[in-house]
Design an enzyme around this catalytic site. Sequence first.
Site, PDB file in Angstrom:
ATOM      1  N   LYS A 175      20.216  40.786  36.230  1.00  0.00           N
ATOM      2  CA  LYS A 175      19.288  41.733  36.848  1.00  0.00           C
ATOM      3  C   LYS A 175      18.406  42.405  35.801  1.00  0.00           C
ATOM      4  O   LYS A 175      17.270  42.754  36.096  1.00  0.00           O
ATOM      5  CB  LYS A 175      20.067  42.784  37.647  1.00  0.00           C
ATOM      6  N   ARG A 204      30.883  32.722  37.125  1.00  0.00           N
ATOM      7  CA  ARG A 204      29.548  33.051  37.638  1.00  0.00           C
ATOM      8  C   ARG A 204      28.774  31.775  37.921  1.00  0.00           C
ATOM      9  O   ARG A 204      29.006  30.747  37.296  1.00  0.00           O
ATOM     10  CB  ARG A 204      28.746  33.811  36.584  1.00  0.00           C
ATOM     11  N   GLU A 241      25.882  46.620  42.389  1.00  0.00           N
ATOM     12  CA  GLU A 241      25.289  47.849  41.868  1.00  0.00           C
ATOM     13  C   GLU A 241      23.834  47.871  42.338  1.00  0.00           C
ATOM     14  O   GLU A 241      23.116  46.887  42.141  1.00  0.00           O
ATOM     15  CB  GLU A 241      25.350  47.841  40.332  1.00  0.00           C
TER      16      GLU A 241
END
Length: 557
Positions: free
Chosen positions: A272, A262, A36
């Site tokens: 983020k 992750r 994104e």
Amino acid sequence: MSDESKASTSNFIRQIIDDDLASGKHQRIRTRFPPEPNGYLHIGHAKSIVLNFGIAEDYPGTCNLRFDDTNPAKEEEEFVAAIEEDVQWLGYSWGELRFASNYFEQLYDYAVELIEVGKAFVCDLTPDEVREQRGTLTEPGRESPHRNRSVEENLDLFQRMRAGEFADGSRTLRARIDMASPNINLRDPTLYRIRHGLIHHQTGDAWCIYPMYDYTHPISDALEDITHSLCTLEFEDHRPLYDWVLDNISIDCHPRQIEFSRLNLEYTVMSKRKLTQLVQENCVAGWDDPRMPTIAGLRRRGYTPQSIRQFCELIGVTKSEGTVEMGVLENCIRSHLDAIAPRRMAVLEPLRLVITNYPEGRTEVLQADNHPKDASLGTRELMLTREVFIDRADFREQANKKYKRLVLGGEVRLRNAYVVRCDEAVKDADGNILELRCSYDPETLGQNPVGRKVRGVIHWVSATLGHKAEVRLYDRLFRSANPGRSDDFHSELNPDSLKVVHECVVEPVLNQAQVGERFQFEREGYFCLDNRDSTPERPVFNRIVSLRDSWGRVEAG
Ligand code: ATP
Ligand code: MG
């Protein structure tokens, strides 16, 4: 394919792909990396990049770079450009460059299909009401009062949502699945919401309704003929919805979603949202601050793409969660630079050393190997003059035998040059050492003195021909190993994460150092020119990594 042709180590995902190729399910593999564009990529993304692009490289396959740009409120063109640069810098090229927003028209048409078969409806509940009626893990949700609207009414309302007739938050399009499902993601999830007044970086003001991630992602994958859609474990519970969407629209391709864990790295944050906070609140000097775990930060710090790829290979791909020690990442860059970085001398805390029996005005040009183990890196010229700088830490008036440096009356070798003896330490009235007066033994170039033992070897730079430089020493960004559990993570920042040393002196050839070159400053660590703040008049060197792993030691101290 044969094992020898694979550059990378296998993992459970590659085994699934091997099986799918062996069974004839697929002839070619297609993956995608779907960031994104709401921030810069970090080392966690590198794990996903190396996995997705690595598979495309090693199998007959391709990997698309697809921007998941369905939330224009947080996304920017700057991030799109930065992400492209970072992927390329890591050494990968994409099959195709796509944006989820490329599919807005098709996504709309598929939503109409869902409405037509009674699988989606326009809901007038507010976001808060939807949340409140969703139920919990132990209680089923309640059905929306608008759930049984006719197909005609839904088609009309959805078309009018698109036409801009309704205010933000007043209506949504929802899937019609099962409000009693034990999986909350299947309780009539939202597919579209209304967002007026936003300028999307790709589609401008063409749309005022935006599709949700869980609806957009499977369709984007299918439209690109992706075979294996790899994502992180938090999407495991979303997989039934991924499959539901594709099962209920007229699309043939059905990619297989596979989840992996992750990457978490000690002493830093990876989300983020938190990285954005660090940038916006000026806790760091931007997304590419060399202390940031971003790809841009690591690049500016001096990391090589190879070292990051090697790190990602080393940590592997599994389903088990864990936190990787910073030392693992640092070892990757350290071993790469040990092999490739030319050696140089730089004095971080200069102390003047005068060789009293060396002729004034003489400059002796000495040849030095650039690398102790790799002759192909050649040699360079060192300039010896009567006055040189050594590091303050390399002199003590008195010390025991364990101290392998210079003491009053003792001898050391100046690296690549002669043996010197310290005859006198000149001090000011307060007892601070101003300079050392030494004498050298002209017989000791390239050979040991006869009958005397030299304590050690220290580095030096000509006081007259060396260049001034600024050196930046970095430490961990956070004091705690797992920061950011709470939103107030400022108190966990390490106040000493950056130490600027202003008055360093580096050997003359470093005058020609270029951005992108990396050096070992002997006995100090690996360094590179800072790509932002360095100027020819005032070079700035970043310490990429120290020579030895200091994490354990700092922890104990
Ligand atoms: P963040 O929470 O930092 O915003 P994200 O997952 O929302 O992360 P995206 O831009 O959506 O960020 O991520 C793009 C891809 O990178 C996704 O497939 C995601 O799963 C993967 N990814 C993101 N962070 C990590 C991580 N720490 N380890 C491995 N893969 C990651
Ligand atoms: Mg995200």
